[in-house]
Every structure is written in structure tokens, then in C-alpha cells.
Design a protein around this motif. Structure first.
Motif, short mmCIF file in Angstrom:
data_model
loop_
_atom_site.label_atom_id
_atom_site.label_comp_id
_atom_site.label_asym_id
_atom_site.label_seq_id
_atom_site.Cartn_x
_atom_site.Cartn_y
_atom_site.Cartn_z
N TYR A 136 0.82 -1.22 0.00
CA TYR A 136 0.00 0.00 0.00
C TYR A 136 0.85 1.26 0.00
CZ TYR A 136 -4.33 -2.59 0.73
OH TYR A 136 -5.41 -3.43 0.57
N VAL A 137 1.99 1.23 0.70
CA VAL A 137 2.89 2.39 0.69
C VAL A 137 3.30 2.69 -0.75
CG1 VAL A 137 5.23 3.17 1.29
CG2 VAL A 137 3.76 2.19 3.05
N THR A 138 3.70 1.63 -1.48
CA THR A 138 4.11 1.78 -2.87
C THR A 138 2.97 2.32 -3.73
OG1 THR A 138 5.49 -0.17 -2.49
CG2 THR A 138 5.29 0.58 -4.76
N CYS A 139 1.78 1.70 -3.57
CA CYS A 139 0.59 2.12 -4.33
C CYS A 139 0.25 3.58 -4.09
CB CYS A 139 -0.63 1.34 -3.81
SG CYS A 139 -1.01 -0.08 -4.72
N LEU A 140 0.20 3.96 -2.82
CA LEU A 140 -0.19 5.32 -2.48
C LEU A 140 0.81 6.32 -3.04
CD1 LEU A 140 -1.45 4.76 1.18
CD2 LEU A 140 -2.81 5.65 -0.72
N ASN A 141 2.11 6.05 -2.89
CA ASN A 141 3.12 6.95 -3.44
C ASN A 141 2.96 7.09 -4.95
OD1 ASN A 141 4.22 7.37 -0.96
ND2 ASN A 141 5.91 5.92 -1.22
N HIS A 142 2.74 5.96 -5.61
CA HIS A 142 2.55 5.95 -7.06
C HIS A 142 1.34 6.82 -7.42
CE1 HIS A 142 2.61 3.20 -10.90
NE2 HIS A 142 3.09 4.40 -11.13
N PHE A 143 0.26 6.61 -6.68
CA PHE A 143 -0.97 7.36 -6.94
C PHE A 143 -0.76 8.87 -6.72
CE2 PHE A 143 -4.73 9.43 -5.09
CZ PHE A 143 -5.55 9.41 -6.22
N TYR A 144 -0.13 9.25 -5.58
CA TYR A 144 0.10 10.68 -5.32
C TYR A 144 0.88 11.32 -6.47
CZ TYR A 144 -0.57 9.24 -0.39
OH TYR A 144 -1.04 8.71 0.77
N TRP A 145 1.89 10.59 -6.93
CA TRP A 145 2.79 11.13 -7.96
C TRP A 145 2.06 11.31 -9.29
CZ3 TRP A 145 6.65 14.08 -8.40
CH2 TRP A 145 7.43 14.11 -9.56
N VAL A 146 1.33 10.26 -9.74
CA VAL A 146 0.62 10.32 -11.02
C VAL A 146 -0.46 11.40 -10.96
CG1 VAL A 146 -0.87 9.04 -12.60
CG2 VAL A 146 1.08 7.91 -11.56
N PHE A 147 -1.20 11.42 -9.85
CA PHE A 147 -2.31 12.36 -9.71
C PHE A 147 -1.82 13.80 -9.74
CE2 PHE A 147 -5.34 14.73 -6.97
CZ PHE A 147 -6.47 14.57 -7.76
#
Lengths: 234, 107
Positions: A134-145
Motif C-alpha cells: 500500500y505504501v508503494t501504491c499510495l506513493n505511485h498514486f500521489y505522484w501520477v495524480f
């Protein structure tokens, strides 16, 4: 969803809050930059999704407006991201979990994902594997968004809150201080700070990281050799 | 660059990045024991990496020794001191960042 998994998501959300703030600022800046270079918002969004390595994306954005040099793009990617080799070597055991999650976590191992996943002590009621995922997912999401936001509203956004990007620096300082408090032996920490700052001053910001890594590995090698020799002679 | 060259450039950048992240996992597959030297190296490295990342945040400093550099260092020291004192991540990051914003905007 079972409890350990829900707890993992909540804990990951809490641990990545500073990253959300930092990425929002840097990602928007990156999106605005590409917008100003004349790129459609899909460029920063897709690049953020596929490459997911902030500093390299800024460089690629500037390369896209020049002539095509595939080899130099490849070498630049290796040089700028060489530090990830170190992350992977350190995560060989922690990321060794079953299933597809592992491959996504390796794909998404940016500075922030590595630092949080390496340093966080996960409570018992939280599932460790899902937490790191989830840490990886959330970071990825914050960055793309945030890259998408910058690309979409590039001409409308004006920052008044100058200096918010310091959140990322503060995060890394906090993680480093935590490490200093936790460890009994400061050899590695000091080695990292000293070697990289001396090489930064001598070599400049382009090449100091890969060479620092080589030198740190060499120091470790000499240290281990000495230990073995001392052991043999005793 | 035309569209095909743009796609290739982005693709190559992504592959280069993936290579740096996947290579150790490919060279040392999970079904085999990790060589002792690599295992020890993996234990030695993380504190050094965390230190290196702090320096990485300050990479633009030597080339631009101006007032902003001084603010960044001051705010960094404040962050570290608050964290040594209270050991609360959000407090340290909050106070550190606020002090940087204040320094930047009011001096």
C-alpha cells in the motif's frame, strides 16, 4: 477485507502523509513544467505512471524537445537511478514475499517507498506485506495524480506557498535521525553522509551518487576483509 | 522528435529505471540463498543510503551558495533537533517545513 489488511492500508496512509504533501507540490511543478514546454497533460501523467522516478522525469521532459538519442537516454536513466541498486540489495529479504505484490513493489521502489518501507516498524496487528504494498501504491498514486493536475491546470495554477517542497527534505532528515537513534553503531550512517557530501563538492551533482555508492561498497569490502583477517589470526 | 521517437525515449527511460530496481532481484532469485557478502552488504547499506538521501536533497547547494542555501540548512537543522527532542515525525516535518517557508518568505 480482513482486519490486518485494512489496518495495513490505514497505517500506510498515515505513514505516507508527508510524501503526499511533498509529491503534490513537486508533481504539480513537474506537470506545469511539461505544460509550459508545450506537452499535452497525458505526457506528464503517463510518464509519472510508467517511469515513476521524479528526477529522471524532469530530465526526460527536457530531452523530449531535442533530437532523439536513445543511448544517452538509457545511460542517463542508469546514472540518475543507480542508487536504486542499493535499495534492491537492501530489500532482497524484506520484499521476498509470495505472489504478484512483490513485482509491483520492486517496480515502484522510488526513494520514498524504499525509505518508508525500510524504516517503518510495523505493529503486530498490521499485515507487513500489504503495508509495504500500500505504501508503494499510495506513493505511485500521489505522484501520477499530482503530475496530471499540473499538466491539466498548468496555466491556471500559481503557487503562493513557496517552499512547501521542503517537506521531502524534512522527511529524509527525520528518517535519518530515527536511524541514528535506533542504531548502536554509526559507521554506516556517517560513511553515507561523509562520502556523499565530499564527492558532491568535488564532482558536482551529476555524478556524485554512483561514485559514492562504489566508494561505500569498497569501504564495506575493506572492513569485512579486515574482520575476516583479524578472525583468522586470532 | 516525432511521436514514435517520443514513445521510445519514454520507454527506454522506463526500462533503464526498471533495470536499476530489478537487477539485484534477478541476479539473486528468491529460491536461492543470498550470498553471505551480499547479505552483509544489504545490512550495512541502509543507514548509509538514508544519509546519502539527505545529502541528495541538498545537491543544488554547492553550486548556489546564497541566502536560500542558508535557509535550507537552518530549516534542516531545526527539523533534526526537533526530531531528536520529541521523536514525533509529523511535528518535526511540520515545524521544519514551516520554519523554511517563514525564512523564505519573510527575509
Amino acid at each position: 477485507m480482513d482486519n490486518a489488511k485494512t489496518a495495513a492500508f490505514k497505517f500506510a496512509l498515515k505513514k505516507t502523509m508527508p510524501i503526499m504533501t511533498g509529491f503534490l507540490f513537486i508533481g504539480i511543478t513537474y506537470g506545469v513544467y511539461m505544460h509550459q514546454e508545450g506537452f499535452n497533460f497525458l505526457y506528464p501523467t503517463l510518464m509519472a505512471f510508467i517511469i515513476f522516478a521524479g528526477s529522471l522525469e524532469f530530465v526526460v521532459a527536457s530531452l523530449l524537445i531535442h533530437t532523439f538519442h536513445p543511448l544517452s537516454v538509457f545511460l542517463l536513466a542508469l546514472i540518475i537511478n543507480s542508487r536504486h541498486l542499493f535499495y534492491s540489495v537492501s530489500m532482497l529479504e524484506k520484499y521476498n514475499i509470495d505472489g504478484w505484490k512483490k513485482y509491483y513493489m520492486i517496480f515502484g521502489m522510488c526513494d520514498e517507498s524504499f525509505s518508508v518501507n525500510y524504516t517503518t516498524e510495523v505493529p503486530e496487528e498490521v499485515d507487513h506485506g500489504w503495508f509495504m504494498f500500500y505504501v508503494t501504491c499510495l506513493n505511485h498514486f500521489y505522484w501520477v495524480f499530482s503530475s496530471m493536475l499540473g499538466g491539466l491546470f498548468g496555466s491556471l495554477i500559481h503557487f503562493n506557498l513557496n517552499g512547501l517542497s521542503f517537506v521531502m527534505t524534512a522527511l529524509f532528515i527525520v528518517l535519518f535521525v530515527d536511524q541514528l537513534i535506533r542504531e548502536n553503531n554509526h559507521v554506516s550512517s556517517l560513511c553515507g553522509v561523509l562520502v556523499s557530501s565530499i564527492l558532491l563538492v568535488i564532482l558536482g551533482k551529476e555524478f556524485f551518487l554512483p561514485l559514492s555508492m562504489l566508494l561505500i561498497t569498497l569501504i564495506f569490502y575493506i572492513k569485512e576483509n579486515r574482520k575476516v583477517k583479524a578472525h583468522e589470526s586470532s | 522528435m516525432n511521436l514514435a521517437e517520443e514513445i521510445l525515449t519514454i520507454g527506454i527511460a522506463a526500462c533503464g529505471t526498471m533495470l536499476t530496481r530489478f537487477l539485484p532481484f534477478i541476479l539473486i532469485p528468491s529460491n536461492k540463498p543470498i550470498p553471505a557478502f551480499i547479505q552483509q552488504l544489504g545490512k550495512f547499506l541502509p543507514p548509509a543510503i538514508l544519509g546519502m538521501l539527505v545529502i541528495y536533497c541538498y545537491k543544488d547547494l554547492p553550486a548556489n551558495l546564497n541566502l536560500n542555501a542558508l535557509f535550507e540548512i537552518t530549516a534542516g537543522i531545526i527539523t533534526a533537533l526537533v526530531h531528536f527532542w520529541k521523536k514525533n515525525m509529523f511535528l518535526s516535518i511540520g515545524i521544519g517545513t514551516c520554519s523554511y517557508i517563514l525564512l523564505l518568505n519573510f527575509f
